[in-house]
Design a protein around this motif. Structure first.
Motif, PDB file in Angstrom:
ATOM      1  N   THR A 163     -14.522  20.998   6.961  1.00 16.30           N
ATOM      2  CA  THR A 163     -15.939  21.162   6.393  1.00 16.30           C
ATOM      3  C   THR A 163     -16.200  20.452   4.816  1.00 16.30           C
ATOM      4  O   THR A 163     -16.872  19.409   4.685  1.00 16.30           O
ATOM      5  CB  THR A 163     -16.346  22.510   5.925  1.00 16.30           C
ATOM      6  N   PHE A 164     -14.974  20.447   4.169  1.00 15.08           N
ATOM      7  CA  PHE A 164     -15.082  19.960   2.817  1.00 15.08           C
ATOM      8  C   PHE A 164     -14.713  18.308   3.004  1.00 15.08           C
ATOM      9  O   PHE A 164     -15.355  17.618   2.266  1.00 15.08           O
ATOM     10  CB  PHE A 164     -14.011  20.688   1.688  1.00 15.08           C
ATOM     11  N   GLY A 165     -13.929  18.005   3.672  1.00 12.42           N
ATOM     12  CA  GLY A 165     -13.420  16.813   4.051  1.00 12.42           C
ATOM     13  C   GLY A 165     -14.624  15.864   4.603  1.00 12.42           C
ATOM     14  O   GLY A 165     -14.805  14.937   4.205  1.00 12.42           O
ATOM     15  N   LEU A 166     -15.344  16.583   5.602  1.00 15.42           N
ATOM     16  CA  LEU A 166     -16.562  15.773   6.124  1.00 15.42           C
ATOM     17  C   LEU A 166     -17.663  15.601   4.817  1.00 15.42           C
ATOM     18  O   LEU A 166     -18.156  14.459   4.876  1.00 15.42           O
ATOM     19  CB  LEU A 166     -16.902  16.421   7.135  1.00 15.42           C
ATOM     20  N   ALA A 167     -17.835  16.539   4.456  1.00 17.75           N
ATOM     21  CA  ALA A 167     -19.042  16.520   3.325  1.00 17.75           C
ATOM     22  C   ALA A 167     -18.569  15.232   2.137  1.00 17.75           C
ATOM     23  O   ALA A 167     -19.352  14.806   1.872  1.00 17.75           O
ATOM     24  CB  ALA A 167     -19.323  17.987   2.807  1.00 17.75           C
ATOM     25  N   LEU A 168     -17.272  15.561   1.770  1.00 20.40           N
ATOM     26  CA  LEU A 168     -16.656  14.466   0.741  1.00 20.40           C
ATOM     27  C   LEU A 168     -16.686  12.992   1.207  1.00 20.40           C
ATOM     28  O   LEU A 168     -17.157  12.030   0.704  1.00 20.40           O
ATOM     29  CB  LEU A 168     -15.529  14.876   0.396  1.00 20.40           C
ATOM     30  N   ALA A 169     -16.511  12.967   2.825  1.00 17.20           N
ATOM     31  CA  ALA A 169     -16.329  11.715   3.248  1.00 17.20           C
ATOM     32  C   ALA A 169     -17.840  11.098   3.232  1.00 17.20           C
ATOM     33  O   ALA A 169     -18.178   9.997   3.037  1.00 17.20           O
ATOM     34  CB  ALA A 169     -15.797  11.635   4.575  1.00 17.20           C
ATOM     35  N   TRP A 170     -18.810  11.821   3.520  1.00 20.32           N
ATOM     36  CA  TRP A 170     -20.205  11.491   3.777  1.00 20.32           C
ATOM     37  C   TRP A 170     -20.805  11.260   2.296  1.00 20.32           C
ATOM     38  O   TRP A 170     -21.482  10.331   2.217  1.00 20.32           O
ATOM     39  CB  TRP A 170     -21.125  12.535   4.301  1.00 20.32           C
ATOM     40  N   THR A 171     -20.497  12.088   1.512  1.00 16.06           N
ATOM     41  CA  THR A 171     -20.891  12.015  -0.033  1.00 16.06           C
ATOM     42  C   THR A 171     -20.158  10.278  -0.535  1.00 16.06           C
ATOM     43  O   THR A 171     -20.805   9.729  -1.310  1.00 16.06           O
ATOM     44  CB  THR A 171     -20.346  12.926  -0.901  1.00 16.06           C
ATOM     45  N   LEU A 172     -19.002  10.150  -0.347  1.00 15.64           N
ATOM     46  CA  LEU A 172     -18.103   8.845  -0.588  1.00 15.64           C
ATOM     47  C   LEU A 172     -18.956   7.568  -0.097  1.00 15.64           C
ATOM     48  O   LEU A 172     -18.938   6.685  -0.378  1.00 15.64           O
ATOM     49  CB  LEU A 172     -16.785   8.694  -0.378  1.00 15.64           C
ATOM     50  N   HIS A 173     -19.248   7.848   1.236  1.00 10.02           N
ATOM     51  CA  HIS A 173     -19.940   6.921   2.024  1.00 10.02           C
ATOM     52  C   HIS A 173     -21.396   6.470   1.342  1.00 10.02           C
ATOM     53  O   HIS A 173     -21.737   5.381   1.289  1.00 10.02           O
ATOM     54  CB  HIS A 173     -20.120   7.218   3.524  1.00 10.02           C
ATOM     55  N   ALA A 174     -21.977   7.634   0.733  1.00  9.91           N
ATOM     56  CA  ALA A 174     -23.353   7.391   0.160  1.00  9.91           C
ATOM     57  C   ALA A 174     -23.182   6.461  -1.051  1.00  9.91           C
ATOM     58  O   ALA A 174     -23.773   5.502  -1.551  1.00  9.91           O
ATOM     59  CB  ALA A 174     -24.071   8.673   0.057  1.00  9.91           C
ATOM     60  N   VAL A 175     -22.093   6.961  -1.813  1.00  9.98           N
ATOM     61  CA  VAL A 175     -21.594   6.240  -3.063  1.00  9.98           C
ATOM     62  C   VAL A 175     -21.500   4.661  -2.939  1.00  9.98           C
ATOM     63  O   VAL A 175     -21.922   3.788  -3.576  1.00  9.98           O
ATOM     64  CB  VAL A 175     -20.524   6.778  -3.845  1.00  9.98           C
ATOM     65  N   TYR A 176     -20.708   4.618  -1.514  1.00 14.49           N
ATOM     66  CA  TYR A 176     -20.419   3.212  -1.546  1.00 14.49           C
ATOM     67  C   TYR A 176     -21.812   2.318  -1.051  1.00 14.49           C
ATOM     68  O   TYR A 176     -21.675   1.209  -1.449  1.00 14.49           O
ATOM     69  CB  TYR A 176     -19.391   3.184  -0.409  1.00 14.49           C
TER      70      TYR A 176
END
Length: 118
Positions: free
Chosen positions: A99-112
């Motif tokens: 859960t945390f990893g997927l949310a963090l990955a999606w957030t980092l993708h949005a930053v990128y």
């Protein structure tokens, strides 16, 4: 001994829980506004309206708003999915990491996409 209650240590951090709560609040407040803009103003508006919305989205404040609009509801939604799975007695392995990893990955993708690539 019987009357003693075992206190479980809270493993979720305050930052993670606040992201989940903030994501729900953000989605409740701003999702209807964005949906109205996307459905009515962009589809029924003229070319000037569309270009004005694109100009706003290309500013720094617009990018920050889009970032918050993308990432915060994801944090809340993934927590709700995890809660729903627990209600149906489904317990995935490494659920919090997923859960945390997927949310963090999606957030980092949005930053990128919003800040680095553009």
């Amino acid at each position: 001994m019987k009357n003693e209650q075992i206190q479980t240590k809270n493993t979720d951090g305050k930052v993670i829980k606040s992201l989940f709560a903030l994501g729900g609040t953000w989605a409740a407040m701003f999702s209807p506004i964005v949906l109205i803009i996307m459905t009515f103003m962009i589809s029924f508006g003229d070319v000037a309206t569309r270009s004005y919305i694109i100009k706003i989205a290309n500013t720094e404040i617009g990018k920050v708003f889009l970032f918050l609009m993308i990432s915060l509801p994801i944090w809340c939604g993934l927590q709700q999915i995890l809660t729903l799975l627990h209600e149906h007695k489904i317990h995935p392995k490494h659920e919090k990491l997923l859960t945390f990893g997927l949310a963090l990955a999606w957030t980092l993708h949005a930053v990128y996409i919003l800040f680095i690539r553009m």
